[in-house]
Structures are given as structure tokens and as C-alpha cells.
Design a protein around this motif. Structure first.
Motif, PDB file in Angstrom:
ATOM      1  N   ILE A   3      76.986  13.090  36.051  1.00 16.81           N
ATOM      2  CA  ILE A   3      77.750  14.317  35.832  1.00 16.81           C
ATOM      3  C   ILE A   3      78.313  14.222  34.422  1.00 16.81           C
ATOM      4  CG2 ILE A   3      79.739  15.671  36.532  1.00 16.81           C
ATOM      5  CD1 ILE A   3      79.217  14.925  39.373  1.00 16.81           C
ATOM      6  N   LYS A   4      77.775  15.023  33.523  1.00 18.46           N
ATOM      7  CA  LYS A   4      78.101  14.953  32.095  1.00 18.46           C
ATOM      8  C   LYS A   4      79.352  15.769  31.793  1.00 18.46           C
ATOM      9  CE  LYS A   4      75.962  15.631  27.575  1.00 18.46           C
ATOM     10  NZ  LYS A   4      74.713  16.023  26.900  1.00 18.46           N
ATOM     11  N   LEU A   5      80.346  15.097  31.228  1.00 14.82           N
ATOM     12  CA  LEU A   5      81.617  15.725  30.879  1.00 14.82           C
ATOM     13  C   LEU A   5      81.756  15.785  29.363  1.00 14.82           C
ATOM     14  CD1 LEU A   5      84.514  16.708  31.615  1.00 14.82           C
ATOM     15  CD2 LEU A   5      85.194  14.305  31.545  1.00 14.82           C
ATOM     16  N   LEU A   6      82.067  16.972  28.862  1.00 20.49           N
ATOM     17  CA  LEU A   6      82.346  17.162  27.445  1.00 20.49           C
ATOM     18  C   LEU A   6      83.801  17.596  27.301  1.00 20.49           C
ATOM     19  CD1 LEU A   6      79.163  19.196  26.410  1.00 20.49           C
ATOM     20  CD2 LEU A   6      79.537  16.738  26.173  1.00 20.49           C
ATOM     21  N   VAL A   7      84.399  17.269  26.153  1.00 20.85           N
ATOM     22  CA  VAL A   7      85.779  17.663  25.862  1.00 20.85           C
ATOM     23  C   VAL A   7      85.790  18.265  24.469  1.00 20.85           C
ATOM     24  CG1 VAL A   7      88.166  16.874  25.621  1.00 20.85           C
ATOM     25  CG2 VAL A   7      86.669  15.780  27.298  1.00 20.85           C
ATOM     26  N   SER A   8      86.418  19.423  24.329  1.00 21.18           N
ATOM     27  CA  SER A   8      86.515  20.024  22.998  1.00 21.18           C
ATOM     28  C   SER A   8      87.817  19.596  22.338  1.00 21.18           C
ATOM     29  CB  SER A   8      86.428  21.551  23.079  1.00 21.18           C
ATOM     30  OG  SER A   8      87.591  22.100  23.634  1.00 21.18           O
ATOM     31  N   GLY A  43      78.768   8.371  35.232  1.00 19.00           N
ATOM     32  CA  GLY A  43      79.317   9.066  34.082  1.00 19.00           C
ATOM     33  C   GLY A  43      80.773   9.451  34.275  1.00 19.00           C
ATOM     34  N   LEU A  44      81.383   9.907  33.179  1.00 24.30           N
ATOM     35  CA  LEU A  44      82.815  10.214  33.181  1.00 24.30           C
ATOM     36  C   LEU A  44      83.156  11.381  34.109  1.00 24.30           C
ATOM     37  CD1 LEU A  44      85.000   8.682  31.716  1.00 24.30           C
ATOM     38  CD2 LEU A  44      85.004  10.447  29.965  1.00 24.30           C
ATOM     39  N   GLY A  45      82.189  12.256  34.379  1.00 24.26           N
ATOM     40  CA  GLY A  45      82.401  13.352  35.312  1.00 24.26           C
ATOM     41  C   GLY A  45      82.547  12.895  36.751  1.00 24.26           C
ATOM     42  N   CYS A  46      82.265  11.631  37.021  1.00 25.60           N
ATOM     43  CA  CYS A  46      82.476  11.044  38.347  1.00 25.60           C
ATOM     44  C   CYS A  46      83.637  10.062  38.329  1.00 25.60           C
ATOM     45  CB  CYS A  46      81.215  10.347  38.832  1.00 25.60           C
ATOM     46  SG  CYS A  46      79.963  11.511  39.361  1.00 25.60           S
ATOM     47  N   VAL A  47      84.440  10.127  37.267  1.00 17.67           N
ATOM     48  CA  VAL A  47      85.623   9.279  37.120  1.00 17.67           C
ATOM     49  C   VAL A  47      86.866  10.145  36.970  1.00 17.67           C
ATOM     50  CG1 VAL A  47      86.743   7.521  35.687  1.00 17.67           C
ATOM     51  CG2 VAL A  47      84.278   7.420  36.079  1.00 17.67           C
ATOM     52  N   LYS A  67      70.835  25.754  34.225  1.00 16.32           N
ATOM     53  CA  LYS A  67      70.003  25.461  33.051  1.00 16.32           C
ATOM     54  C   LYS A  67      70.728  24.667  31.965  1.00 16.32           C
ATOM     55  CE  LYS A  67      70.891  30.153  31.689  1.00 16.32           C
ATOM     56  NZ  LYS A  67      70.549  31.424  32.148  1.00 16.32           N
ATOM     57  N   ASP A  68      72.039  24.450  32.094  1.00 17.53           N
ATOM     58  CA  ASP A  68      72.780  23.679  31.097  1.00 17.53           C
ATOM     59  C   ASP A  68      72.529  22.188  31.268  1.00 17.53           C
ATOM     60  OD1 ASP A  68      74.055  25.847  29.777  1.00 17.53           O
ATOM     61  OD2 ASP A  68      75.486  25.990  31.426  1.00 17.53           O
ATOM     62  N   ASP A  69      72.569  21.447  30.160  1.00 18.36           N
ATOM     63  CA  ASP A  69      72.389  19.997  30.240  1.00 18.36           C
ATOM     64  C   ASP A  69      73.719  19.256  30.339  1.00 18.36           C
ATOM     65  OD1 ASP A  69      73.302  20.362  27.649  1.00 18.36           O
ATOM     66  OD2 ASP A  69      71.917  18.899  26.776  1.00 18.36           O
ATOM     67  N   TRP A  70      74.799  19.979  30.516  1.00 24.31           N
ATOM     68  CA  TRP A  70      76.133  19.402  30.700  1.00 24.31           C
ATOM     69  C   TRP A  70      76.704  19.952  32.000  1.00 24.31           C
ATOM     70  CZ3 TRP A  70      79.595  23.417  30.884  1.00 24.31           C
ATOM     71  CH2 TRP A  70      79.210  24.605  30.271  1.00 24.31           C
ATOM     72  N   SER A  71      77.692  19.245  32.546  1.00 26.49           N
ATOM     73  CA  SER A  71      78.282  19.660  33.814  1.00 26.49           C
ATOM     74  C   SER A  71      79.604  20.387  33.627  1.00 26.49           C
ATOM     75  CB  SER A  71      78.487  18.438  34.710  1.00 26.49           C
ATOM     76  OG  SER A  71      77.275  17.744  34.880  1.00 26.49           O
TER      77      SER A  71
END
Length: 143
Positions: A3-8, A43-47, A67-71
Motif C-alpha cells: 500500500i503506497k503512501l505519498l505525503v505532500s 509499506g508505510l500504508g500498512c503502518v 488505475k493509480d500507482d499510489w494508494s
């Protein structure tokens, strides 16, 4: 499966993919809420409990579509918007489950917390209850 986590950034200009909780907290400038039973290998999305973090910090959350490559993208430049609608919730469940239909990537206890989170958004919180009855009904509630 991750689970891909992004932060802006606070100004929303750049997106980062932090690898650790401390990196995410450094970018946000605040502590995050962790899952009760984190799965570090996914991944960080599971933390990080993204739902409770954005709620606690009153910041925005974007949820990826199929269709996104991020969660998830945590967006401190935006405010938390609990009235985002059913599509928001559907995408959130899709990200947690990914290709698994019956098995969530989060632990059972964290999965149930996400269910509670979306129920709070849909139905709102009730008055505090002296009897422990969360429905807000009953003789001694709301006293």
C-alpha cells in the motif's frame, strides 16, 4: 503487494514517498497515528493509519483509484473533508483490499477501525453516553 503512501509538502508543491514513520512525521511536522497491528513488509500504508492521521491533524487525504500507482496521498495543504462521498470510501476499501476480495491487507483490528471511521463520517458522532450506549438513545444518555 504494498500500500503506497505519498505525503505532500505543506505548500503542496512536491510529493514524497517516505520510507519510515519518522520521515513522514518530519514532512508533516506532526506525529502520525499508527495502525494497531502494523505490517511493515507491506509499506508505510500498512503502518500509518492514514484515516485517523488526517482526522487528528485536520488535513486532506486523496485516495487512489484503480488505475493509480499510489494508494494514499496525505495533503497537509488541505483541510480534512469528512463529506467526500461514497466514491471516496469505495476507493479507500479498494486500496486496503487491493486485489484481495475477502482478505484485507490491514489486520482485522485495523480493518474494523477503518469501518468505524467511515461509519463516523456517514452517521456522525453521538452525544457522550453515561451508560456506554453509543446509539445516543436510552434513559440515562445525554445527561
Amino acid at each position: 503487494m504494498k500500500i503506497k503512501l505519498l505525503v505532500s509538502e505543506v505548500n503542496g508543491k512536491y510529493l514524497y514517498e517516505p520510507k519510515t514513520v519518522s520521515e513522514a512525521e518530519h514532512i508533516l511536522g506532526a506525529a502520525v497515528v499508527l495502525l494497531k497491528e502494523p505490517i511493515y513488509s507491506l509499506g508505510l500504508g500498512c503502518v500509518i493509519n492514514v484515516f485517523r492521521t488526517v482526522q487528528a491533524l485536520n488535513i486532506g487525504l486523496e485516495i487512489g483509484t484503480e488505475k493509480d500507482d499510489w494508494s494514499f496521498i496525505i495533503r497537509p495543504e488541505q483541510k480534512f473533508n469528512p463529506s467526500t462521498g461514497r466514491a471516496f470510501e469505495d476507493n479507500a476499501w479498494r486500496q486496503i483490499r487491493k486485489s484481495h476480495v475477502d482478505y484485507p491487507l490491514w489486520s482485522k483490528i485495523d480493518y474494523e477501525d477503518a469501518v468505524d471511521f467511515f461509519e463516523e463520517i456517514r452517521f456522525g458522532g453521538g452525544w457522550p453516553s453515561k451508560t456506554g450506549n453509543p446509539s445516543g438513545s436510552g434513559r440515562y444518555n445525554n445527561v
